[in-house]
Each structure stands twice: as structure tokens, then as C-alpha cells.
Design a protein around this motif. Structure first.
Motif, PDB file in Angstrom:
ATOM      1  N   GLY A 161       0.812  -1.219   0.000  1.00 57.48           N
ATOM      2  CA  GLY A 161       0.000   0.000   0.000  1.00 57.48           C
ATOM      3  C   GLY A 161       0.837   1.255   0.000  1.00 57.48           C
ATOM      4  O   GLY A 161       2.055   1.217   0.165  1.00 57.48           O
ATOM      5  N   ALA A 162       0.145   2.360  -0.197  1.00 56.31           N
ATOM      6  CA  ALA A 162       0.799   3.672  -0.136  1.00 56.31           C
ATOM      7  C   ALA A 162      -0.255   4.696   0.241  1.00 56.31           C
ATOM      8  O   ALA A 162      -1.454   4.402   0.272  1.00 56.31           O
ATOM      9  CB  ALA A 162       1.431   4.028  -1.470  1.00 56.31           C
ATOM     10  N   ALA A 163       0.205   5.882   0.517  1.00 54.52           N
ATOM     11  CA  ALA A 163      -0.714   6.970   0.829  1.00 54.52           C
ATOM     12  C   ALA A 163      -0.899   7.827  -0.408  1.00 54.52           C
ATOM     13  O   ALA A 163      -0.142   7.724  -1.376  1.00 54.52           O
ATOM     14  CB  ALA A 163      -0.155   7.810   1.962  1.00 54.52           C
ATOM     15  N   CYS A 164      -1.923   8.645  -0.354  1.00 52.99           N
ATOM     16  CA  CYS A 164      -2.178   9.547  -1.462  1.00 52.99           C
ATOM     17  C   CYS A 164      -2.895  10.756  -0.894  1.00 52.99           C
ATOM     18  O   CYS A 164      -3.825  10.614  -0.113  1.00 52.99           O
ATOM     19  CB  CYS A 164      -3.054   8.820  -2.480  1.00 52.99           C
ATOM     20  N   ASN A 165      -2.443  11.916  -1.286  1.00 50.64           N
ATOM     21  CA  ASN A 165      -3.124  13.123  -0.822  1.00 50.64           C
ATOM     22  C   ASN A 165      -3.767  13.839  -2.002  1.00 50.64           C
ATOM     23  O   ASN A 165      -3.102  14.541  -2.747  1.00 50.64           O
ATOM     24  CB  ASN A 165      -2.130  14.067  -0.123  1.00 50.64           C
ATOM     25  N   PRO A 166      -5.084  13.644  -2.172  1.00 46.41           N
ATOM     26  CA  PRO A 166      -5.759  14.281  -3.311  1.00 46.41           C
ATOM     27  C   PRO A 166      -5.813  15.799  -3.185  1.00 46.41           C
ATOM     28  O   PRO A 166      -6.171  16.480  -4.141  1.00 46.41           O
ATOM     29  CB  PRO A 166      -7.186  13.720  -3.234  1.00 46.41           C
ATOM     30  N   PHE A 167      -5.470  16.315  -2.000  1.00 45.02           N
ATOM     31  CA  PHE A 167      -5.673  17.747  -1.739  1.00 45.02           C
ATOM     32  C   PHE A 167      -4.405  18.574  -1.835  1.00 45.02           C
ATOM     33  O   PHE A 167      -4.438  19.793  -1.718  1.00 45.02           O
ATOM     34  CB  PHE A 167      -6.310  17.933  -0.359  1.00 45.02           C
ATOM     35  N   ALA A 168      -3.270  17.913  -2.009  1.00 44.62           N
ATOM     36  CA  ALA A 168      -2.029  18.674  -2.106  1.00 44.62           C
ATOM     37  C   ALA A 168      -1.945  19.317  -3.492  1.00 44.62           C
ATOM     38  O   ALA A 168      -2.665  18.941  -4.418  1.00 44.62           O
ATOM     39  CB  ALA A 168      -0.832  17.762  -1.857  1.00 44.62           C
ATOM     40  N   ASP A 169      -1.054  20.247  -3.611  1.00 45.31           N
ATOM     41  CA  ASP A 169      -0.847  20.931  -4.890  1.00 45.31           C
ATOM     42  C   ASP A 169       0.307  20.287  -5.640  1.00 45.31           C
ATOM     43  O   ASP A 169       1.166  19.659  -5.028  1.00 45.31           O
ATOM     44  CB  ASP A 169      -0.542  22.411  -4.626  1.00 45.31           C
ATOM     45  N   PRO A 170       0.398  20.426  -6.937  1.00 47.45           N
ATOM     46  CA  PRO A 170      -0.661  20.940  -7.794  1.00 47.45           C
ATOM     47  C   PRO A 170      -1.748  19.867  -8.000  1.00 47.45           C
ATOM     48  O   PRO A 170      -1.437  18.723  -8.287  1.00 47.45           O
ATOM     49  CB  PRO A 170       0.067  21.252  -9.111  1.00 47.45           C
ATOM     50  N   PHE A 171      -2.989  20.281  -7.845  1.00 48.52           N
ATOM     51  CA  PHE A 171      -4.115  19.345  -7.890  1.00 48.52           C
ATOM     52  C   PHE A 171      -4.176  18.603  -9.224  1.00 48.52           C
ATOM     53  O   PHE A 171      -4.477  17.412  -9.278  1.00 48.52           O
ATOM     54  CB  PHE A 171      -5.425  20.102  -7.638  1.00 48.52           C
ATOM     55  N   GLU A 172      -3.829  19.330 -10.287  1.00 51.60           N
ATOM     56  CA  GLU A 172      -4.011  18.742 -11.628  1.00 51.60           C
ATOM     57  C   GLU A 172      -3.171  17.488 -11.879  1.00 51.60           C
ATOM     58  O   GLU A 172      -3.493  16.700 -12.767  1.00 51.60           O
ATOM     59  CB  GLU A 172      -3.684  19.790 -12.705  1.00 51.60           C
ATOM     60  N   ILE A 173      -2.101  17.306 -11.091  1.00 53.67           N
ATOM     61  CA  ILE A 173      -1.294  16.104 -11.351  1.00 53.67           C
ATOM     62  C   ILE A 173      -1.501  15.031 -10.275  1.00 53.67           C
ATOM     63  O   ILE A 173      -0.853  13.982 -10.294  1.00 53.67           O
ATOM     64  CB  ILE A 173       0.215  16.399 -11.500  1.00 53.67           C
ATOM     65  N   ARG A 174      -2.403  15.279  -9.361  1.00 55.21           N
ATOM     66  CA  ARG A 174      -2.554  14.328  -8.252  1.00 55.21           C
ATOM     67  C   ARG A 174      -3.022  12.947  -8.737  1.00 55.21           C
ATOM     68  O   ARG A 174      -2.593  11.929  -8.214  1.00 55.21           O
ATOM     69  CB  ARG A 174      -3.492  14.895  -7.190  1.00 55.21           C
ATOM     70  N   ALA A 175      -3.901  12.923  -9.721  1.00 54.37           N
ATOM     71  CA  ALA A 175      -4.345  11.628 -10.253  1.00 54.37           C
ATOM     72  C   ALA A 175      -3.213  10.966 -11.036  1.00 54.37           C
ATOM     73  O   ALA A 175      -2.996   9.758 -10.936  1.00 54.37           O
ATOM     74  CB  ALA A 175      -5.581  11.823 -11.138  1.00 54.37           C
ATOM     75  N   ARG A 176      -2.465  11.775 -11.777  1.00 56.81           N
ATOM     76  CA  ARG A 176      -1.321  11.225 -12.525  1.00 56.81           C
ATOM     77  C   ARG A 176      -0.273  10.676 -11.577  1.00 56.81           C
ATOM     78  O   ARG A 176       0.423   9.710 -11.880  1.00 56.81           O
ATOM     79  CB  ARG A 176      -0.670  12.313 -13.386  1.00 56.81           C
ATOM     80  N   ARG A 177      -0.164  11.332 -10.431  1.00 58.58           N
ATOM     81  CA  ARG A 177       0.823  10.851  -9.456  1.00 58.58           C
ATOM     82  C   ARG A 177       0.393   9.484  -8.907  1.00 58.58           C
ATOM     83  O   ARG A 177       1.221   8.609  -8.695  1.00 58.58           O
ATOM     84  CB  ARG A 177       0.975  11.869  -8.323  1.00 58.58           C
ATOM     85  N   LEU A 178      -0.918   9.328  -8.705  1.00 61.10           N
ATOM     86  CA  LEU A 178      -1.388   8.013  -8.272  1.00 61.10           C
ATOM     87  C   LEU A 178      -1.111   6.968  -9.369  1.00 61.10           C
ATOM     88  O   LEU A 178      -0.715   5.840  -9.079  1.00 61.10           O
ATOM     89  CB  LEU A 178      -2.886   8.039  -7.920  1.00 61.10           C
ATOM     90  N   ALA A 179      -1.298   7.396 -10.614  1.00 56.52           N
ATOM     91  CA  ALA A 179      -1.018   6.469 -11.722  1.00 56.52           C
ATOM     92  C   ALA A 179       0.440   5.996 -11.680  1.00 56.52           C
ATOM     93  O   ALA A 179       0.742   4.838 -11.982  1.00 56.52           O
ATOM     94  CB  ALA A 179      -1.309   7.149 -13.060  1.00 56.52           C
ATOM     95  N   LYS A 180       1.330   6.894 -11.266  1.00 54.33           N
ATOM     96  CA  LYS A 180       2.741   6.508 -11.153  1.00 54.33           C
ATOM     97  C   LYS A 180       2.926   5.468 -10.048  1.00 54.33           C
ATOM     98  O   LYS A 180       3.700   4.531 -10.180  1.00 54.33           O
ATOM     99  CB  LYS A 180       3.606   7.738 -10.842  1.00 54.33           C
TER     100      LYS A 180
END
Lengths: 310, 222
Positions: A161-180
Motif C-alpha cells: 500500500g501507499a498513501a495519497c493526498n488528493p488535496f495537495a498541490d498541484p491538484f491537476e497532477i494528483r491523479a497522474r501521481r497516483l497512476a505513477k
């Protein structure tokens, strides 16, 4: 998704049932019973229990010893491990140590910067980052090898598992970061505390548009406010935290002695709303130094009974 | 350049309190450019030390010299004829210069007058900031020309972390988030897709971890 490890958490998620996890912070001392006591309070209400790893960089009893204690109690622990304090040698070694006690879940984190803790003068390590730790565990588990390339005897069977912060900046890449992180091999995610549900829904939409909700189990993180003061503190002082004004207002709008009750109410309402979001596969309840409230939250959110899996 | 700043006067006095004659040696390179150890700073330190000694009822003889470079054998030779007249050398070079000085003049006490801070540049007059940690395997080609090893407080190769807030690092609001900078620049370059590539685990053996580093260029050796 078929389970790949003996992890009970993975089996519950794979069965399609909503999972519930929570977490306990180890004590600032060597009293191991403290962690057992916290775990006892919540064990019948959650599927797995995270043990935090020197969270906010404040020195505590180590997460590895604490998860072993929970395992010996017959519970399902999640080993949190940060890359701040250990290099790849220590990380691999601790992973094997945990696996030798059949710890079947790991949460891979980079960790808060040491500046926030009790030893701001410390060196940090960051030999690898959280994504690379995900890769490391998967490599050890799936290839049966050390990072150095040598074969290892009996690979660690860990659900990663890992953590994910959907609220950190920049918001526009947060989903892409999860994809990584998914590309790195993560299998479940516990999110940062969700107070801004509108923004979370927007993020989840991006996640679904990318098809990530079918590749990783997302557990929505919630934390009840104990007081209006805590809500304000989280809003203003905790980096990456998104607490909307109306939530602070709601907490401040009730008498001091009713605020904790209101905090629990908000938390339960959030869970109810989060349940309806496609792709949310469970909840991670972080009741910070308030573990005794977890049973009430789980029960009132309609998350009982917890499933049993074999 | 190497950026440094002067140590507190009391610390320098502590080094040389028993001396009667000292040689203060400045350096005409990086530390001159960052106003820490050039000719002018040598003069200021010399006056300050003399005054401090006078206040204590003592006298200090100070010779001021500024070399072209203290990290260079050739220029260090320039003080060979005079150095023995002094009780100690106070070097206003970076840590490299101080050590080259000490290596060259084995029996002479050499003290640092500066704290050497980082490799960086001047953002504007009076403001210097770090840009490189000399990891020995430059990754700027993968990160839009912005170094996360240097500029991210957690040196994350796959950032930004969850603490990035409105372009700032979680440890200090005056610090830009390196990964925000990288993303902004990738966007400006039309290469945001580069972000989707995982940067693999780094080989740190070319960095400090691998022990003191050295390069030998046989083509240049005499």
C-alpha cells in the motif's frame, strides 16, 4: 482482482466488500502494552491496523516491533515504513524481519520531513522515495530478489500500500501521481483525511477516467475532529490538508462540550457520502489519539459486522 | 559558485586568541563574488580582530593577503616566503581552500573564517540559493532542468509529496516546491507527459556516500 498474498485485508478487498482500517501511534517510550491496549479497543471493528512509523518525525517505539506485537495478538497489522530514516539496506532488512513474523501488509511512505519532529537537527536519508519503496517490496515479493540482484530465500508475502493526498498541490497532477504509484506496483491506497468532499469527488472522477479505480483499492481516509480548535489547526497548520470553511464553522457553531460529538457526526456523515462514490473500496479511520471512538464511528456508519475471510 | 558566509567574530577570535601575529588570506574566486572572503572582507575582518584584541588590552599584528585561488597549488605558493613569520593563518576561502592551505603548510595552524554552505548562484543582489549537490550523475535532463535532489527537502525523485502547498514546500513557505517548479516547466515545454515516467532508484555511489571523490585525467597529467 485475485488476492496474491495471504493478507486478510487483500482478501476482503478482493471479495468486493468495503474494508475498514484504522491506525495506532506507538508510545513515546518502551511500554509495548500501550499499543496492545489501543489495538484491543478497535480490533473487532476494523480489518487491519496501521502502525505509524515515527509520524511527524517525532521519535517513538518502532513500527516494526509494534506490528509484531499485534501479530502475536492474532491481529492483522499494516507496517508503515518511511524512507526518511532508513536506506535501502535497512528497508529491505526490516521488510524481511516483518515478513518473518508473517506481517502481510506494508504501507510505503516517504515520511514527514524531520523539521517537524523532536530531532530537527537529524540527517534524513531518502535513499529512495515512496514510489521506489513500492517497487522494492514488489520486486522482493514477485521476483524473490534483493535490490542488489541476489536471490532471497522465502520472499516476503506483502500486500503493498501507499498513501495519497488528493488535496495537495498541484491538484491537476494528483491523479497522474497516483497512476505513477500504480505503475510502481501499489495495490492499495489510504488517502489523506478527507474534509473537502467535493474536491475528493472531483479527484475520484479523474481516477475513474484514468481507470485507476480498477487497478488499485482506494480506502478513503477520515479523521474526526475532537474540537473546533483541532479543525482550525488542521486547516491552517497542517501542510496539504484541505478543511473547508463551512466545516470549521460547523465545529465552531456548537458548544465546546458538544464539539467532539459534532466531530464524530461529521465523520460519520462523510463516510456515508463517500460510500456512494464509485471506486471507494473502504475506509481508513485515523482517530488521532482518540482510538476509543473508532468503534462508534464504524458502528454508526453501518460498517458492522466486519467480514470474516478464510 | 561555492557560497559561504563569515563565521561569528567570537568564533574566529576563539581560534586565534593566543596569537600575536596572524595572516588573513582571502580568495579572489567564489567567496569574493558572494562577498564573504574577498579582499574587502579580509580588510574588514582584520580591523575587527585588531579592535577586539585592543579592547582586551592585547595587540594583534595582522597581514592581509588575497590570493587568486586557494584551491590551487600554484597560487598557494605565493605566501611561502612570508607564512613562517606568523603564528597562524586565518583562511577566508571555502572549505576546499582552507584544506589546501593546511595540506601545503603542514606545520602552520590554519583556521577557517567562513562557513561553507552550498553550490549555488545569486538570484538577485544579496540573495544566494543552492542549485547543485554534486551527486555525480546529473538527472537534470529528466527533470526539466530543475534539480529535485537539491531543491526538494526530501530529495524525492518522484514528487511532489503530499505537503506541497500553493507552490511552496511544507518545511518553509519561503521555499518553492521543487516539483511544482518542475511541473510548471514541463508544462511550458509541452512535455508534461515526461512526468508520467517513474524515475528509477538512484545510484548514490557517485555522491558523498561513495566516499571522497576524485577524478584523474591522464591526458592532463604531467
Amino acid at each position: 482482482m485475485n488476492p496474491k498474498t495471504p493478507s486478510k485485508l487483500e482478501k476482503i478487498l478482493a471479495s468486493g466488500q468495503l474494508a475498514v482500517t484504522s491506525e495506532c501511534g506507538p508510545p513515546r517510550g518502551s511500554n509495548g502494552d500501550a499499543i496492545a491496549k489501543k489495538a484491543e479497543m478497535i480490533k473487532d471493528y476494523v480489518d487491519a491496523i496501521n502502525i505509524t512509523d515515527n509520524q511527524t518525525s517525532v521519535t517513538r517505539l518502532c513500527s516494526l516491533a509494534a506490528v509484531i506485537r499485534l501479530k502475536l495478538m492474532g491481529l492483522e497489522p499494516i507496517l508503515q515504513m518511511v524512507t526518511r530514516d532508513r536506506n535501502r539496506i535497512a528497508l529491505q532488512s526490516d521488510i524481511l524481519g516483518a515478513a518473518s513474523f508473517e506481517i502481510n501488509n506494508i504501507l510505503c511512505l516517504s515520511g514527514d520531513h524531520q523539521q517537524f519532529g523532536d530531532n530537527p537537527q537529524a540527517q534524513n536519508v531518502f535513499d529512495i522515495d515512496s514510489m521506489q519503496l513500492i517497487q522494492t517490496v514488489r520486486y522482493m515479493r514477485d521476483e524473490g530478489k534483493f535490490l542488489g540482484g541476489d536471490d532471497l530465500e522465502k520472499s516476503p508475502q506483502m500486500f503493498v500500500g501507499a498513501a495519497c493526498n488528493p488535496f495537495a498541490d498541484p491538484f491537476e497532477i494528483r491523479a497522474r501521481r497516483l497512476a505513477k504509484k500504480v505503475a510502481a506496483g501499489v495495490e492499495f491506497i489510504q488517502t489523506q483525511c478527507i474534509y473537502n468532499l467535493d474536491k475528493f469527488e472531483l479527484w475520484m472522477k479523474q481516477i475513474r477516467d484514468m481507470g485507476l479505480h480498477e487497478k488499485v483499492y482506494i480506502l478513503a481516509g477520515v479523521t474526526p475532529f475532537k474540537s473546533a480548535g483541532m479543525a482550525k489547526y488542521m486547516k491552517n497548520r497542517v501542510p496539504g490538508m484541505d478543511v473547508p470553511d463551512e466545516v470549521v464553522k460547523r465545529m465552531s457553531g456548537v458548544d465546546k462540550d458538544k464539539q467532539s460529538e459534532e466531530g464524530i457526526k461529521i465523520c460519520i456523515e462523510s463516510i456515508q457520502r463517500l460510500k456512494d462514490i464509485e471506486g471507494v473500496r473502504g475506509f481508513h479511520i485515523m482517530a488521532i489519539e482518540w482510538e476509543e471512538k473508532v468503534p462508534e464511528i464504524v458502528e454508526k456508519s453501518g460498517l458492522l459486522p466486519r467480514p470474516s475471510v478464510s | 559558485m561555492i557560497v559561504a558566509e563569515r563565521k561569528p567574530l567570537d568564533e574566529i577570535i576563539g581560534f586565534i586568541k593566543d596569537c600575536k601575529k596572524i595572516l588573513i588570506v582571502g580568495c579572489n574566486e567564489c567567496v569574493t563574488v558572494c562577498y564573504a572572503g574577498g579582499k574587502k572582507e579580509v580588510a574588514i575582518l582584520a580591523s575587527a580582530l585588531k579592535m577586539a584584541f585592543l579592547k582586551e588590552g592585547k595587540e594583534l599584528e595582522v597581514k592581509e593577503v588575497t590570493l587568486e585561488r586557494q584551491c590551487d597549488q600554484e597560487y598557494l605558493e605565493e605566501i611561502r616566503d612570508i607564512i613562517d613569520q606568523y603564528d597562524a593563518v586565518v583562511s577566508m576561502a571555502c572549505g576546499v581552500g582552507v584544506q589546501f592551505m593546511a595540506e601545503k603548510y603542514q606545520s602552520m595552524p590554519v583556521y577557517p573564517a567562513l562557513n561553507t554552505l552550498f553550490m549555488g548562484g545569486a538570484e538577485e543582489m544579496g540573495v544566494w540559493s543552492e542549485r547543485c549537490q554534486g551527486c555525480g550523475q546529473c538527472i537534470l535532463g529528466q527533470t526539466a532542468g530543475i534539480c529535485p535532489i537539491t531543491r526538494c527537502a526530501k530529495r524525492l525523485l518522484n514528487g511532489p509529496c503530499g505537503g506541497s502547498t500553493q507552490g511552496h514546500c511544507e518545511i518553509n513557505k519561503d521555499l518553492p516546491c521543487a516539483w511544482q517548479l518542475i511541473l510548471d516547466r514541463l508544462k511550458a515545454l509541452g512535455r508534461l507527459d515526461d512526468y508520467d515516467r517513474l524515475i528509477s532508484i538512484k545510484d548514490w555511489s557517485t555522491e558523498r556516500s561513495g566516499g571522497p571523490r576524485k577524478i584523474v585525467r591522464e591526458d592532463l597529467q604531467q
